[in-house]
Design a protein around this motif. Sequence first.
Motif, mmCIF file in Angstrom:
data_model
loop_
_atom_site.group_PDB
_atom_site.id
_atom_site.type_symbol
_atom_site.label_atom_id
_atom_site.label_comp_id
_atom_site.label_asym_id
_atom_site.label_seq_id
_atom_site.Cartn_x
_atom_site.Cartn_y
_atom_site.Cartn_z
ATOM 1 N N THR A 19 35.556 110.061 3.253
ATOM 2 C CA THR A 19 35.844 110.554 1.907
ATOM 3 C C THR A 19 36.951 111.604 1.939
ATOM 4 O O THR A 19 37.859 111.582 1.096
ATOM 5 N N ASP A 42 31.198 104.413 -3.074
ATOM 6 C CA ASP A 42 30.055 104.918 -2.316
ATOM 7 C C ASP A 42 29.114 105.623 -3.287
ATOM 8 O O ASP A 42 29.518 106.594 -3.938
ATOM 9 N N GLN A 44 27.051 107.760 -3.062
ATOM 10 C CA GLN A 44 26.930 109.219 -2.898
ATOM 11 C C GLN A 44 27.892 109.962 -3.836
ATOM 12 O O GLN A 44 27.735 111.150 -4.078
ATOM 13 N N ASN A 46 30.746 111.134 -3.437
ATOM 14 C CA ASN A 46 31.431 112.307 -2.879
ATOM 15 C C ASN A 46 32.914 112.347 -3.257
ATOM 16 O O ASN A 46 33.456 113.414 -3.526
ATOM 17 N N ASP A 132 37.251 104.394 -1.096
ATOM 18 C CA ASP A 132 36.276 105.018 -0.192
ATOM 19 C C ASP A 132 35.043 104.118 -0.112
ATOM 20 O O ASP A 132 34.662 103.485 -1.104
#
Length: 262
Positions: A19, A42, A44, A46, A132
Amino acid sequence: MEKCKIIAVANQKGGTGKTTTACNLGSALANAGRKVLLVDFDPQANLSMNCGIERPDELVMPINDIIPLVIAGKPLPDKTEYVIRGEKLDIIPCNMNLTATEINLQTEVIGLYALSELLEPLRSDYDYIICDTNPYLGLLTKNALAACDEVIIPVSPQFWSATGLTDLLETIAKTKRKINPRITVAGILFTICDKRTRLFRDVESLVSESYGEKIRIYNTYIPNTVKVGEANYLSRSILEFDPKNKAALAYEAFAREVLGDD
Ligand SMILES: Nc1ncnc2c1ncn2[C@@H]1O[C@H](COP(=O)(O)OP(=O)(O)OP(=O)(O)O)[C@@H](O)[C@H]1O
Ligand SMILES: [Mg+2]
């Protein structure tokens, strides 16, 4: 005009700087005058957070809401609704509900190609689209591999995994044979490095011996510095947060390698 390149930043090993690399490579390429779109794939989220989106759960139209439309063959909203325009670069963000989208991808024939379908029409707007990926070789990462022209593999000595890299390279080779003949490995980027340590030297020689003949290993090494964590915490790239920092300078040098200016 330069042709748009779609780059996936991938390594299913967690915490290798994927990331941070997507964010700062994007930022450095934008500083060099290129039109850049970042894509957060992703759950997440991030990358979305690093790019200043503090509450991804409050996004009106994250990528996880667009992908099901692509899968269903429904008309997409205007791109201005899901591409968030920044001062320097643009981003298609996501939130944690992307996990549910991944399950959706499994049941559909188009499952492997959904991201590709979404990104192809955007090529004409950008010089670089940087995607990403999450630390898992599942359908989200496979979608990014199906969509991209090149893969950049960040490797961090602390999180070195020989089997992890082998699995990733096998998946890329399989993707090339069956799904996306364009795909190539652009190179391996060493990240979060402490050059003085024995660990760094050991992993570096292992990687060059095992892969150096077939895969480009970038000359630039991204150093380990606490400022990167601070920048991420403040939702900014290290290039914006502390442009003279050694990691910022390294990401600029890396971007020059990517641009082929070196
Ligand atoms: N050059 C660096 N120096 C110091 N810390 C760094 C550096 N690059 C990344 N980090 C930190 O290491 C952690 C992992 O980085 P990052 O999130 O970029 O990895 P990742 O591969 O995307 O992780 P994941 O697999 O969970 O998606 C983060 O806390 C980040 O702030
Ligand atoms: Mg990440």
